[in-house]
Design a protein around this motif. Structure first.
Motif, PDB file in Angstrom:
ATOM      1  N   ARG A 177       0.819  -1.219   0.000  1.00 12.67           N
ATOM      2  CA  ARG A 177       0.000   0.000   0.000  1.00 12.67           C
ATOM      3  C   ARG A 177       0.855   1.272   0.000  1.00 12.67           C
ATOM      4  NH1 ARG A 177      -5.165  -0.917  -1.589  1.00 12.67           N
ATOM      5  NH2 ARG A 177      -5.997  -2.775  -0.557  1.00 12.67           N
ATOM      6  N   ARG A 178       2.023   1.202   0.578  1.00 11.53           N
ATOM      7  CA  ARG A 178       2.866   2.395   0.659  1.00 11.53           C
ATOM      8  C   ARG A 178       3.214   2.889  -0.744  1.00 11.53           C
ATOM      9  NH1 ARG A 178       2.666   4.792   4.694  1.00 11.53           N
ATOM     10  NH2 ARG A 178       3.391   3.096   6.023  1.00 11.53           N
ATOM     11  N   VAL A 179       2.942   4.130  -1.006  1.00 10.83           N
ATOM     12  CA  VAL A 179       3.189   4.692  -2.339  1.00 10.83           C
ATOM     13  C   VAL A 179       4.554   5.368  -2.365  1.00 10.83           C
ATOM     14  CG1 VAL A 179       2.436   6.349  -4.077  1.00 10.83           C
ATOM     15  CG2 VAL A 179       0.737   5.034  -2.786  1.00 10.83           C
ATOM     16  N   TRP A 180       5.401   4.883  -3.251  1.00  8.63           N
ATOM     17  CA  TRP A 180       6.708   5.494  -3.479  1.00  8.63           C
ATOM     18  C   TRP A 180       6.646   6.191  -4.828  1.00  8.63           C
ATOM     19  CZ3 TRP A 180      10.508   5.338   0.242  1.00  8.63           C
ATOM     20  CH2 TRP A 180      10.308   4.441   1.289  1.00  8.63           C
ATOM     21  N   ARG A 181       6.708   7.474  -4.808  1.00  6.54           N
ATOM     22  CA  ARG A 181       6.713   8.326  -6.005  1.00  6.54           C
ATOM     23  C   ARG A 181       5.315   8.511  -6.595  1.00  6.54           C
ATOM     24  NH1 ARG A 181      11.271   8.134 -10.765  1.00  6.54           N
ATOM     25  NH2 ARG A 181      10.877  10.225 -11.585  1.00  6.54           N
ATOM     26  N   ASP A 182       4.714   7.431  -7.145  1.00  4.66           N
ATOM     27  CA  ASP A 182       3.394   7.599  -7.750  1.00  4.66           C
ATOM     28  C   ASP A 182       2.670   6.257  -7.816  1.00  4.66           C
ATOM     29  OD1 ASP A 182       4.513   6.210  -9.952  1.00  4.66           O
ATOM     30  OD2 ASP A 182       5.164   8.103 -10.856  1.00  4.66           O
ATOM     31  N   GLU A 183       1.408   6.322  -8.170  1.00  2.00           N
ATOM     32  CA  GLU A 183       0.567   5.131  -8.230  1.00  2.00           C
ATOM     33  C   GLU A 183       1.058   4.152  -9.291  1.00  2.00           C
ATOM     34  OE1 GLU A 183      -2.912   3.037  -6.744  1.00  2.00           O
ATOM     35  OE2 GLU A 183      -1.695   4.728  -6.041  1.00  2.00           O
ATOM     36  N   GLU A 184       1.591   4.680 -10.399  1.00  2.00           N
ATOM     37  CA  GLU A 184       2.080   3.808 -11.469  1.00  2.00           C
ATOM     38  C   GLU A 184       3.233   2.924 -10.985  1.00  2.00           C
ATOM     39  OE1 GLU A 184       1.376   6.997 -11.823  1.00  2.00           O
ATOM     40  OE2 GLU A 184      -0.389   6.808 -13.115  1.00  2.00           O
ATOM     41  N   THR A 185       4.056   3.479 -10.114  1.00  2.00           N
ATOM     42  CA  THR A 185       5.169   2.691  -9.559  1.00  2.00           C
ATOM     43  C   THR A 185       4.631   1.541  -8.721  1.00  2.00           C
ATOM     44  OG1 THR A 185       6.642   4.614  -9.527  1.00  2.00           O
ATOM     45  CG2 THR A 185       7.207   2.786  -8.068  1.00  2.00           C
ATOM     46  N   LYS A 186       3.585   1.798  -7.960  1.00  2.00           N
ATOM     47  CA  LYS A 186       2.980   0.743  -7.149  1.00  2.00           C
ATOM     48  C   LYS A 186       2.380  -0.345  -8.039  1.00  2.00           C
ATOM     49  CE  LYS A 186      -0.999   1.185  -4.986  1.00  2.00           C
ATOM     50  NZ  LYS A 186      -2.042   1.620  -4.013  1.00  2.00           N
ATOM     51  N   ILE A 187       1.703   0.051  -9.100  1.00  2.00           N
ATOM     52  CA  ILE A 187       1.109  -0.919 -10.015  1.00  2.00           C
ATOM     53  C   ILE A 187       2.187  -1.788 -10.650  1.00  2.00           C
ATOM     54  CG2 ILE A 187      -0.237  -1.224 -12.126  1.00  2.00           C
ATOM     55  CD1 ILE A 187      -1.803  -0.261  -9.651  1.00  2.00           C
ATOM     56  N   ASP A 188       3.293  -1.160 -11.033  1.00  2.00           N
ATOM     57  CA  ASP A 188       4.412  -1.907 -11.625  1.00  2.00           C
ATOM     58  C   ASP A 188       4.941  -2.944 -10.640  1.00  2.00           C
ATOM     59  OD1 ASP A 188       6.392  -2.159 -13.869  1.00  2.00           O
ATOM     60  OD2 ASP A 188       7.784  -1.622 -12.260  1.00  2.00           O
ATOM     61  N   LEU A 189       5.035  -2.570  -9.373  1.00  2.00           N
ATOM     62  CA  LEU A 189       5.484  -3.507  -8.335  1.00  2.00           C
ATOM     63  C   LEU A 189       4.523  -4.686  -8.218  1.00  2.00           C
ATOM     64  CD1 LEU A 189       7.219  -4.257  -5.794  1.00  2.00           C
ATOM     65  CD2 LEU A 189       5.609  -2.861  -4.480  1.00  2.00           C
ATOM     66  N   LEU A 190       3.233  -4.407  -8.169  1.00  2.00           N
ATOM     67  CA  LEU A 190       2.236  -5.464  -8.014  1.00  2.00           C
ATOM     68  C   LEU A 190       2.263  -6.438  -9.188  1.00  2.00           C
ATOM     69  CD1 LEU A 190      -0.736  -3.266  -6.725  1.00  2.00           C
ATOM     70  CD2 LEU A 190       0.714  -4.777  -5.360  1.00  2.00           C
ATOM     71  N   LYS A 191       2.379  -5.918 -10.401  1.00  2.00           N
ATOM     72  CA  LYS A 191       2.448  -6.789 -11.577  1.00  2.00           C
ATOM     73  C   LYS A 191       3.718  -7.634 -11.564  1.00  2.00           C
ATOM     74  CE  LYS A 191      -0.381  -3.966 -14.724  1.00  2.00           C
ATOM     75  NZ  LYS A 191      -0.401  -3.199 -15.991  1.00  2.00           N
ATOM     76  N   HIS A 192       4.812  -7.020 -11.126  1.00  2.00           N
ATOM     77  CA  HIS A 192       6.079  -7.754 -11.038  1.00  2.00           C
ATOM     78  C   HIS A 192       5.970  -8.893 -10.034  1.00  2.00           C
ATOM     79  CE1 HIS A 192      10.407  -8.336 -11.324  1.00  2.00           C
ATOM     80  NE2 HIS A 192      10.511  -8.245 -10.008  1.00  2.00           N
ATOM     81  N   MET A 193       5.301  -8.639  -8.920  1.00  2.00           N
ATOM     82  CA  MET A 193       5.153  -9.676  -7.898  1.00  2.00           C
ATOM     83  C   MET A 193       4.271 -10.820  -8.389  1.00  2.00           C
ATOM     84  SD  MET A 193       4.906  -7.730  -4.258  1.00  2.00           S
ATOM     85  CE  MET A 193       6.419  -7.200  -3.435  1.00  2.00           C
ATOM     86  N   ILE A 194       3.231 -10.502  -9.132  1.00  2.00           N
ATOM     87  CA  ILE A 194       2.382 -11.557  -9.692  1.00  2.00           C
ATOM     88  C   ILE A 194       3.207 -12.440 -10.626  1.00  2.00           C
ATOM     89  CG2 ILE A 194       0.443 -12.022 -11.239  1.00  2.00           C
ATOM     90  CD1 ILE A 194      -0.898  -9.502 -10.087  1.00  2.00           C
ATOM     91  N   ALA A 195       4.014 -11.807 -11.466  1.00  2.00           N
ATOM     92  CA  ALA A 195       4.860 -12.570 -12.397  1.00  2.00           C
ATOM     93  C   ALA A 195       5.841 -13.463 -11.642  1.00  2.00           C
ATOM     94  CB  ALA A 195       5.601 -11.609 -13.325  1.00  2.00           C
ATOM     95  N   LEU A 196       6.478 -12.913 -10.602  1.00  2.00           N
ATOM     96  CA  LEU A 196       7.418 -13.704  -9.815  1.00  2.00           C
ATOM     97  C   LEU A 196       6.722 -14.893  -9.149  1.00  2.00           C
ATOM     98  CD1 LEU A 196       9.662 -11.070  -7.948  1.00  2.00           C
ATOM     99  CD2 LEU A 196      10.358 -12.595  -9.794  1.00  2.00           C
ATOM    100  N   SER A 197       5.525 -14.657  -8.633  1.00  2.00           N
ATOM    101  CA  SER A 197       4.812 -15.696  -7.886  1.00  2.00           C
ATOM    102  C   SER A 197       4.400 -16.862  -8.768  1.00  2.00           C
ATOM    103  CB  SER A 197       3.571 -15.108  -7.211  1.00  2.00           C
ATOM    104  OG  SER A 197       2.544 -14.845  -8.151  1.00  2.00           O
ATOM    105  N   GLN A 198       4.463 -16.686 -10.083  1.00  2.00           N
ATOM    106  CA  GLN A 198       4.096 -17.757 -10.998  1.00  2.00           C
ATOM    107  C   GLN A 198       5.289 -18.638 -11.362  1.00  2.00           C
ATOM    108  OE1 GLN A 198       2.271 -15.236 -13.945  1.00  2.00           O
ATOM    109  NE2 GLN A 198       0.215 -15.502 -13.094  1.00  2.00           N
TER     110      GLN A 198
END
Length: 293
Positions: A177-198
């Motif tokens: 939930r913690r926002v670093w810089r902007d919302e787009e950065t958070k979205i990029d993190l979440l997508k990266h984590m989904i990819a890693l978890s697969q």
């Protein structure tokens, strides 16, 4: 001379500690065998000091470990045990001494288990997130923002090597939930984590804010559990890594490891399951009007 701790020295130290235990000898008796000080013996056991091949062979023989094949195993552990790579050029200068030890251990580990409270685990951070994390940090000694980004993401190369480690990450919802810089950065993190978890060797769990936890669940203190396989007879080297303000500790005594292992069990039991976690991450992306893949 300053001591340099390395993963291979730590594995050799564990092997020597095992020989001492099997022979019923104390570290003080080891100091007598090696004609050295008790403090240097402790450095050897902690993986901060080296032994010559001659001293290592003499030590093994005097402790009753005379098998030539085992001697070869010890010599192999000793080989290049002082090396951790080149740290004074390029992006590697961004690693502090404490992190150099951590990176070296990660490169030898076959299992990594990490609990994070506020910032996502370094091994899960994509470049865009790292850029936001270090934005505004002043350059020092010619170290640039790009160097810091490369240093952080280069650690993740362990996931692409043959026989990569099994990595299991559990994190508080606050990490996401913690926002670093902007919302787009958070979205990029979440997508990266989904990819890693697969990936078949990477497991992720989230502990949501609204998930009930028992009083005994250690949600306040971040820690990492690492296991390093070894060809010796002592078994794998297991470590608990903890970090605080100006304090970095590696614990390998059984009591401490048992306590952290119990804490890990409680945390994984309280957190969402693997597929539930992916649904949670996708839902967070959807909240922002984005779609996940």
């Amino acid at each position: 001379m300053a001591t340099v701790q390395t993963a291979k020295k730590m594995m050799l130290g564990r092997e020597i500690e095992h020989m001492l235990s099997e022979a019923g000898k104390t570290p003080s008796e080891l100091a007598a065998i090696l004609s050295t000080s008790r403090s240097r013996v402790q450095q050897i056991l902690d993986g901060k000091a080296s032994l010559s091949i001659g001293d290592l062979e003499r030590l093994a023989n005097q402790l009753g470990f005379t098998d030539p094949g085992y001697h070869e195993t010890l010599f192999e552990l000793r080989k290049d045990s002082h090396k951790r790579g080149y740290w004074n050029t390029g992006y590697r200068r961004a690693y502090s001494e404490e992190l150099r030890v951590r990176v070296d251990i990660e490169s030898h580990a076959d299992r990594i288990r990490e609990w994070e409270v506020e910032i996502p685990p370094g091994l899960t951070q994509p470049p865009r997130f790292v850029r936001a994390l270090y934005a505004g940090v002043p350059e020092s000694s010619g170290l640039t923002l790009e160097d810091r980004i490369e240093a952080r993401t280069a650690r993740q190369a362990i996931f692409d090597k043959p026989n990569p480690p099994v990595a299991h990450f559990v994190m508080s919802e606050s990490c996401l939930r913690r926002v670093w810089r902007d919302e787009e950065t958070k979205i990029d993190l979440l997508k990266h984590m989904i990819a890693l978890s697969q990936r078949e060797n990477i497991f992720m769990q989230v502990l949501p804010f609204d998930q009930p936890v028992g009083r005994r669940v250690a949600i306040g203190n971040r820690f990492t559990l690492l296991r390093l396989p070894t060809a010796g007879v002592a078994g794998p080297l297991e470590l608990a890594y903890t970090e605080g303000p100006e304090e970095f500790r590696y614990l390998d005594d059984k009591k401490a490891l048992d306590a952290y292992d119990s804490a890990w069990t409680r945390l994984t039991s309280a957190a969402l399951g693997f597929e539930e976690t992916r649904r949670f991450l996708r839902a967070m992306i959807a909240e922002s009007g984005e779609t996940s893949h």
